[in-house]
Design a protein around this motif. Structure first.
Motif, short mmCIF file in Angstrom:
data_model
loop_
_atom_site.label_atom_id
_atom_site.label_comp_id
_atom_site.label_asym_id
_atom_site.label_seq_id
_atom_site.Cartn_x
_atom_site.Cartn_y
_atom_site.Cartn_z
N VAL A 74 46.73 62.83 16.70
CA VAL A 74 45.82 61.83 16.72
C VAL A 74 46.50 60.55 17.52
CG1 VAL A 74 44.48 60.25 15.02
CG2 VAL A 74 44.62 62.60 14.79
N ILE A 75 45.95 59.95 18.21
CA ILE A 75 46.33 58.76 18.91
C ILE A 75 45.92 57.51 18.06
CG2 ILE A 75 46.38 57.16 21.00
CD1 ILE A 75 46.27 59.85 22.72
N LYS A 76 44.53 57.69 17.84
CA LYS A 76 43.80 56.65 17.22
C LYS A 76 42.70 56.98 16.34
CE LYS A 76 41.42 52.17 18.47
NZ LYS A 76 40.95 51.49 19.70
N HIS A 77 42.71 56.44 15.05
CA HIS A 77 41.64 56.85 14.10
C HIS A 77 40.52 55.70 14.63
CE1 HIS A 77 43.11 59.71 11.61
NE2 HIS A 77 44.50 58.94 11.48
N LEU A 78 39.07 56.14 14.62
CA LEU A 78 38.17 55.51 14.97
C LEU A 78 37.22 55.04 13.68
CD1 LEU A 78 36.75 57.20 18.40
CD2 LEU A 78 38.31 55.21 17.99
N GLY A 79 37.40 55.96 12.71
CA GLY A 79 36.76 55.19 11.52
C GLY A 79 35.24 55.86 11.59
N PRO A 80 34.25 55.42 10.75
CA PRO A 80 33.03 55.69 11.07
C PRO A 80 32.43 55.28 12.26
CG PRO A 80 33.29 54.81 9.07
CD PRO A 80 34.46 54.45 9.55
N VAL A 81 31.94 56.21 13.30
CA VAL A 81 31.47 55.81 14.42
C VAL A 81 29.94 55.57 14.59
CG1 VAL A 81 31.01 56.69 16.96
CG2 VAL A 81 33.38 57.30 15.60
N PHE A 82 29.32 56.69 13.75
CA PHE A 82 27.76 56.57 13.53
C PHE A 82 27.53 56.61 12.01
CE2 PHE A 82 28.41 58.28 17.59
CZ PHE A 82 27.74 57.49 18.41
N GLN A 83 26.67 55.74 11.50
CA GLN A 83 26.16 55.86 9.91
C GLN A 83 24.61 55.71 10.08
OE1 GLN A 83 28.79 52.21 9.01
NE2 GLN A 83 29.68 53.83 7.52
N PRO A 84 24.28 56.26 8.82
CA PRO A 84 22.71 56.17 8.82
C PRO A 84 22.24 54.75 8.74
CG PRO A 84 23.64 57.68 7.06
CD PRO A 84 24.84 57.11 7.79
N ASP A 85 21.06 54.42 9.36
CA ASP A 85 20.44 53.37 9.47
C ASP A 85 19.19 53.03 8.66
OD1 ASP A 85 19.40 50.94 10.30
OD2 ASP A 85 19.83 51.02 12.29
N ARG A 86 19.09 52.30 7.75
CA ARG A 86 17.88 52.41 6.73
C ARG A 86 16.85 51.84 7.42
NH1 ARG A 86 18.10 55.34 2.47
NH2 ARG A 86 19.93 55.10 1.08
N ASP A 87 17.03 51.15 8.56
CA ASP A 87 15.66 50.64 9.34
C ASP A 87 15.23 51.48 10.36
OD1 ASP A 87 15.89 48.20 8.00
OD2 ASP A 87 17.38 47.52 9.22
N ASP A 88 15.96 52.72 10.68
CA ASP A 88 15.49 53.56 11.81
C ASP A 88 15.23 54.99 11.09
OD1 ASP A 88 14.92 54.80 14.16
OD2 ASP A 88 16.90 54.43 15.21
N HIS A 89 13.86 55.28 10.56
CA HIS A 89 13.28 56.53 10.20
C HIS A 89 14.14 57.64 10.24
CE1 HIS A 89 10.58 58.79 7.61
NE2 HIS A 89 10.27 59.43 8.68
N TRP A 90 14.26 58.11 11.48
CA TRP A 90 14.90 59.69 11.76
C TRP A 90 16.34 59.84 11.21
CZ3 TRP A 90 18.71 61.03 15.15
CH2 TRP A 90 19.31 59.94 16.02
N ARG A 91 17.14 58.52 11.14
CA ARG A 91 18.30 58.63 10.79
C ARG A 91 18.65 57.67 9.67
NH1 ARG A 91 21.62 54.74 13.63
NH2 ARG A 91 20.09 53.35 14.90
N SER A 92 17.60 57.58 8.65
CA SER A 92 17.89 56.48 7.67
C SER A 92 18.66 57.01 6.43
CB SER A 92 16.36 56.07 7.44
OG SER A 92 15.80 57.24 6.76
N SER A 93 18.93 58.32 6.54
CA SER A 93 19.58 59.06 5.14
C SER A 93 20.94 59.71 5.42
CB SER A 93 18.54 59.67 4.23
OG SER A 93 19.01 60.35 3.25
N ARG A 94 20.85 60.64 6.25
CA ARG A 94 21.95 61.36 6.66
C ARG A 94 21.98 61.74 8.01
NH1 ARG A 94 20.79 67.69 5.97
NH2 ARG A 94 18.73 67.67 6.08
N LEU A 95 23.21 62.12 8.62
CA LEU A 95 23.32 62.30 9.92
C LEU A 95 23.84 63.87 9.89
CD1 LEU A 95 25.25 59.16 11.54
CD2 LEU A 95 22.87 59.77 11.18
N LEU A 96 23.58 64.65 11.18
CA LEU A 96 23.95 65.89 11.11
C LEU A 96 24.94 66.26 12.51
CD1 LEU A 96 20.48 67.39 10.39
CD2 LEU A 96 22.20 67.14 8.83
N ALA A 97 25.33 67.58 12.48
CA ALA A 97 26.17 67.88 13.57
C ALA A 97 25.60 67.76 14.87
CB ALA A 97 26.79 69.19 13.43
N GLY A 98 26.44 67.27 15.79
CA GLY A 98 26.06 67.41 17.20
C GLY A 98 27.21 67.83 18.25
#
Length: 217
Positions: A74-98
């Motif tokens: 590991v060179i650098k931790h990025l922390g949370p890169v993408f998080q659920p967005d309550r204002d965007d319906h399709w990703r408002s609760s949970r995120l899945l693998a990609g």
């Protein structure tokens, strides 16, 4: 390696090779400059249950990240890169693998799944986020966009989830696009039209003229 960088619970990861432009290397006449491949770094994105997220991790997941060296340290931790967005319906609760796709030296795409909250927690969607690679391992991510899939009901079906019998599972996740013969082909997890309940899982396939879609299943 996933355990080493894990800051929560990690379920799945995607790794993509990037080119680092900000490394200064001293050379001598007897030591030629390293090739571009020798300067390559990796971007790792993975699912984790964030410390500030309540509930079962798979119900409240986010995407964490790190920059890795050639030896996968590991060179650098990025922390949370993408998080659920309550204002965007399709990703408002949970995120899945990609999966990541590097389209040129400075541009990459991250394709991933998401879903809203109950009562539609199992109604899954697939979207993407375009990133521009900057110096110092920085990536400028644009706003996530939902991908349109045509004719889903023609070939695929809902399935039942043993932990949530009150909901139908619209399984649409794990996107992996490739380019072949002038078109983009996206492999994904889905549920086939079959009577063999509850085992209906299958690998689906969608095709598009453009990487961003729309895709026809």
């Amino acid at each position: 390696m996933i355990q080493q960088i894990d800051q929560g619970r990690s379920d799945a990861a995607t790794l993509e090779q990037l080119f680092n432009h900000d490394i200064s290397i001293q050379t001598t006449p007897h030591q030629p400059a390293p090739s571009k491949t020798a300067l390559s770094k990796y971007l790792l994105l993975y699912i984790q249950g964030g410390k500030d997220l309540d509930g079962v991790p798979w119900q409240r997941g986010e995407i964490g990240g790190a920059i890795l060296d050639e030896d996968l340290s590991v060179i650098k931790h990025l922390g949370p890169v993408f998080q659920p967005d309550r204002d965007d319906h399709w990703r408002s609760s949970r995120l899945l693998a990609g999966s990541l796709r590097l389209v040129n030296e400075n541009t990459l795409y991250f394709f991933y799944g998401g879903s809203p909250d109950r009562p539609n927690l199992l109604h899954e969607y697939i979207g993407f986020c375009k990133g521009i690679i900057r110096d110092n391992h920085e990536i400028d991510w644009q706003a996530p966009q939902l991908i349109e899939f045509l004719d889903w009901e023609k070939y695929y079906d809902y399935s039942d989830h043993p932990l949530m019998p009150d909901q139908r599972h619209r399984q649409l996740r794990d996107p992996f696009p490739i380019f072949h013969e002038g078109k983009y082909w996206m492999f994904l997890s889905a549920a086939a039209k079959t009577n063999s309940q509850p085992k209906k899982g299958c690998i689906g396939l969608a095709v598009a003229d453009q990487l961003e879609g729309p895709y026809t299943l």
